[in-house]
Design an enzyme around this catalytic site. Sequence first.
Site, PDB file in Angstrom:
ATOM      1  N   ALA A 244       0.750  -1.087   0.038  1.00 21.57           N
ATOM      2  CA  ALA A 244      -0.032  -0.119   0.084  1.00 21.57           C
ATOM      3  C   ALA A 244       0.852   1.299  -0.068  1.00 21.57           C
ATOM      4  CB  ALA A 244      -0.862   0.022   1.190  1.00 21.57           C
TER       5      ALA A 244
ATOM      6  N   GLY B  43       0.725  -5.211   0.742  1.00 23.24           N
ATOM      7  CA  GLY B  43      -0.656  -5.286  -0.118  1.00 23.24           C
ATOM      8  C   GLY B  43      -0.324  -6.047  -1.461  1.00 23.24           C
TER       9      GLY B  43
ATOM     10  N   GLU C 215      -0.477  -9.501  -0.573  1.00 23.09           N
ATOM     11  CA  GLU C 215      -1.990  -9.674  -0.142  1.00 23.09           C
ATOM     12  C   GLU C 215      -2.718  -9.832  -1.515  1.00 23.09           C
ATOM     13  OE1 GLU C 215      -2.035  -6.312   2.630  1.00 23.09           O
ATOM     14  OE2 GLU C 215      -2.916  -7.879   3.957  1.00 23.09           O
TER      15      GLU C 215
ATOM     16  N   GLU D 226       4.550  -4.995   7.311  1.00 23.15           N
ATOM     17  CA  GLU D 226       3.748  -4.198   7.903  1.00 23.15           C
ATOM     18  C   GLU D 226       4.143  -3.693   9.526  1.00 23.15           C
ATOM     19  OE1 GLU D 226       2.413  -6.100   5.914  1.00 23.15           O
ATOM     20  OE2 GLU D 226       1.066  -5.265   4.722  1.00 23.15           O
TER      21      GLU D 226
END
Length: 260
Positions: free
Chosen positions: A66, A111, A114, A134
């Site tokens: 992200a 992300g 993911e 993260e």
Amino acid sequence: MSYETLLVERSGAVARVTINRPEKLNALNGKLLGELEDCFRAVGDESEVRVVILTGAGEKSFVAGADISELSVLSPLEAREFARRGQRVFGLIEDLGKPVIAAVNGYALGGGCELAMACSLRVAAENARFGLPEVKLGVIPGYGGTQRLARLIGKGRAIEITTIAEPISAQEAYRLGLVNQVVPAKDLITVCEALAGKIMANAPLAVKFALEAVNHGMEMTLEEGLFLEANLFGLCCATEDMREGTRAFLEKRPPKFTGK
Ligand code: COA
């Protein structure tokens, strides 16, 4: 279909979606996530598209996570919405009703990892690196990472990857079952296209139901999952392709599937 942060190409029944923000290693900002949602809704609805290949622009990164500049200023309520939105988009990809192959061409961090996990299959280039870093930023994965990783490779390894938070190589990801195949970078798209071809040789509705059975069955008890499987198996027998596939075998000829 025209987007600012994505490239979408069609080759027969295969749609190739390229995340195109290479100057930021294809980090997922709000704009990109919105376009990803629109794009997957469109390819999901397009009946001529049978398989989607998802990759990143450039040679370095699939998606480096992200966008940390957007993440850094979120309030708790905004962060909750941020996570729910990403989860919704990745859920859409997982439940698209047609296989999505992640062609992981480099970093798949946060992300990005993911997103790859929300895809149906993952093929990694030899230079790919996977990780959920993260906790190094003071957060936890918010786009499904804590849930999909444990389901994919088991709780012990998932805890290792989310708490030690060091990236792992493509070979290690393969050893753990996080990726289906590791190939030389130059062959990545060709290998994904060949996989797409193999899938497309099969009965489209049976492929769709197989995906549904695995995806939804994972969330059920064994007994419920078996019930779902039996129902979908029954539904297959309502298709013309089931008659064609079984008849073709008995007549010793290749089947001609129509997706009906
Ligand atoms: N969010 C926002 N920008 C990102 C980003 C992210 N997740 N990942 C990379 N970028 C940007 C960098 O800020 C840099 O931008 P700049 O040139 O304007 O300064 C550009 O992409 C290139 O990245 P850089 O860090 O210079 O490349 P590198 O080869 O030295 O390192 C990584 C590559 C992937 C190791 C490093 O970029 C990184 O650690 N990224 C963050 C990974 C992460 O924590 N993801 C989870 C986020 S929740």
